[in-house]
Scaffold this motif. Sequence first.
Motif, PDB file in Angstrom:
ATOM      1  N   ASP A   1     -73.836-113.920  53.868  1.00  0.00           N
ATOM      2  CA  ASP A   1     -75.219-113.489  54.541  1.00  0.00           C
ATOM      3  C   ASP A   1     -76.216-112.996  53.422  1.00  0.00           C
ATOM      4  N   ARG A   2     -77.534-113.633  53.512  1.00  0.00           N
ATOM      5  CA  ARG A   2     -78.536-113.367  52.399  1.00  0.00           C
ATOM      6  C   ARG A   2     -79.531-112.376  53.082  1.00  0.00           C
ATOM      7  N   LEU A   3     -79.626-112.053  54.334  1.00  0.00           N
ATOM      8  CA  LEU A   3     -80.473-111.071  54.999  1.00  0.00           C
ATOM      9  C   LEU A   3     -79.916-109.735  54.915  1.00  0.00           C
TER      10      LEU A   3
ATOM     11  N   LEU B   1     -83.278-117.531  55.556  1.00  0.00           N
ATOM     12  CA  LEU B   1     -82.299-116.534  55.690  1.00  0.00           C
ATOM     13  C   LEU B   1     -81.422-116.436  56.918  1.00  0.00           C
ATOM     14  N   PHE B   2     -81.929-117.357  58.122  1.00  0.00           N
ATOM     15  CA  PHE B   2     -81.258-117.291  59.305  1.00  0.00           C
ATOM     16  C   PHE B   2     -80.290-118.368  59.481  1.00  0.00           C
ATOM     17  N   TYR B   3     -80.663-119.615  59.060  1.00  0.00           N
ATOM     18  CA  TYR B   3     -80.040-120.915  59.513  1.00  0.00           C
ATOM     19  C   TYR B   3     -79.508-121.593  58.131  1.00  0.00           C
ATOM     20  N   GLN B   4     -79.173-120.535  57.113  1.00  0.00           N
ATOM     21  CA  GLN B   4     -79.117-121.422  55.867  1.00  0.00           C
ATOM     22  C   GLN B   4     -77.651-122.133  55.810  1.00  0.00           C
ATOM     23  N   ASP B   5     -76.838-122.159  56.686  1.00  0.00           N
ATOM     24  CA  ASP B   5     -75.446-122.813  56.920  1.00  0.00           C
ATOM     25  C   ASP B   5     -75.357-123.014  58.130  1.00  0.00           C
ATOM     26  N   VAL B   6     -76.276-123.419  58.869  1.00  0.00           N
ATOM     27  CA  VAL B   6     -76.380-123.971  60.331  1.00  0.00           C
ATOM     28  C   VAL B   6     -76.614-125.490  60.142  1.00  0.00           C
TER      29      VAL B   6
ATOM     30  N   HIS C   1     -70.587-120.633  62.450  1.00  0.00           N
ATOM     31  CA  HIS C   1     -69.008-120.456  62.476  1.00  0.00           C
ATOM     32  C   HIS C   1     -68.798-119.966  63.814  1.00  0.00           C
ATOM     33  N   PRO C   2     -68.675-120.484  64.871  1.00  0.00           N
ATOM     34  CA  PRO C   2     -68.568-120.152  66.258  1.00  0.00           C
ATOM     35  C   PRO C   2     -67.248-119.806  66.533  1.00  0.00           C
ATOM     36  N   LEU C   3     -66.462-120.934  65.996  1.00  0.00           N
ATOM     37  CA  LEU C   3     -65.086-120.768  66.273  1.00  0.00           C
ATOM     38  C   LEU C   3     -64.291-119.604  65.627  1.00  0.00           C
ATOM     39  N   ASP C   4     -64.665-119.396  64.453  1.00  0.00           N
ATOM     40  CA  ASP C   4     -64.165-118.026  63.664  1.00  0.00           C
ATOM     41  C   ASP C   4     -64.662-116.929  64.336  1.00  0.00           C
ATOM     42  N   LEU C   5     -65.730-116.705  64.818  1.00  0.00           N
ATOM     43  CA  LEU C   5     -66.390-115.525  65.374  1.00  0.00           C
ATOM     44  C   LEU C   5     -65.615-115.270  66.841  1.00  0.00           C
TER      45      LEU C   5
ATOM     46  N   ASP D   1     -64.853-105.887  59.303  1.00  0.00           N
ATOM     47  CA  ASP D   1     -64.044-107.250  59.323  1.00  0.00           C
ATOM     48  C   ASP D   1     -65.165-108.272  58.554  1.00  0.00           C
ATOM     49  N   GLU D   2     -64.457-109.190  57.978  1.00  0.00           N
ATOM     50  CA  GLU D   2     -65.292-110.239  57.273  1.00  0.00           C
ATOM     51  C   GLU D   2     -64.830-111.727  57.830  1.00  0.00           C
ATOM     52  N   ILE D   3     -65.922-112.380  57.985  1.00  0.00           N
ATOM     53  CA  ILE D   3     -65.774-113.747  58.295  1.00  0.00           C
ATOM     54  C   ILE D   3     -66.900-114.627  57.348  1.00  0.00           C
ATOM     55  N   ASP D   4     -66.459-115.938  57.218  1.00  0.00           N
ATOM     56  CA  ASP D   4     -67.349-116.820  56.347  1.00  0.00           C
ATOM     57  C   ASP D   4     -68.886-117.022  57.324  1.00  0.00           C
ATOM     58  N   GLY D   5     -69.770-117.316  56.556  1.00  0.00           N
ATOM     59  CA  GLY D   5     -71.042-117.612  57.238  1.00  0.00           C
ATOM     60  C   GLY D   5     -72.205-116.766  56.678  1.00  0.00           C
TER      61      GLY D   5
END
Length: 212
Positions: free
Chosen positions: A165-167, A118-123, A198-202, A186-190
Amino acid sequence: MATFALIHGAGDVGWYWHLVEAELRARGHDTIAPDLPCDDDKAGLLEYTDTVVEAVGDRRGLVVVGQSLGAFVAPLVCQRMPAELLVLVAPMIPAPGESPVDFWSNTAWPGSSGDDELFYQDVPPTLADEARRRGKDQSETRLGEPSPLRAWPDVPTRVVLCRDDRLLPPDFVRRVARERLAAVPDEIDGGHTPALSHPLDLATLLDRYTKG
């Protein structure tokens, strides 16, 4: 330029924000990302808030950013010191007087997908392993206490949801933001930890907020 006070979520440390900090500093901003005493059974929301306030010190031009459980701390910081903006990322958006434990039932949270990641699904795996190594055991001893928040601070507030986000799923965050803050996120991917995935997007979004 702004000073960003970056507040991590449950069972985490300030390192969580290190990639976002690098991006913000490259844009000329100052950043503070303290470790909350979240593994201390004697510490509650007030102690978490004290930690952030002490870390900020006399810096000005403050933008307070709270991620996940950190969204319970962020408005309390804004009550204690002057802030220009409050940003809630993948947030548990608190109601005045609400405890973190009661948040789930009060908001009719739909529950997670049951996925272990849940926390690191796309890390990236190496980064996720480092995050797990640095993380703390979140104490729940005082999470049932009512928040000392009595009213939402008079500070412009932005909500950022993560589309994957799954959580805290997007539809859930949209509804709670509307009901509690009359806000459209506002919405971002991740997933739930965009500062790692997605640190650059954030960071780009946070920088954009400072420019109005």
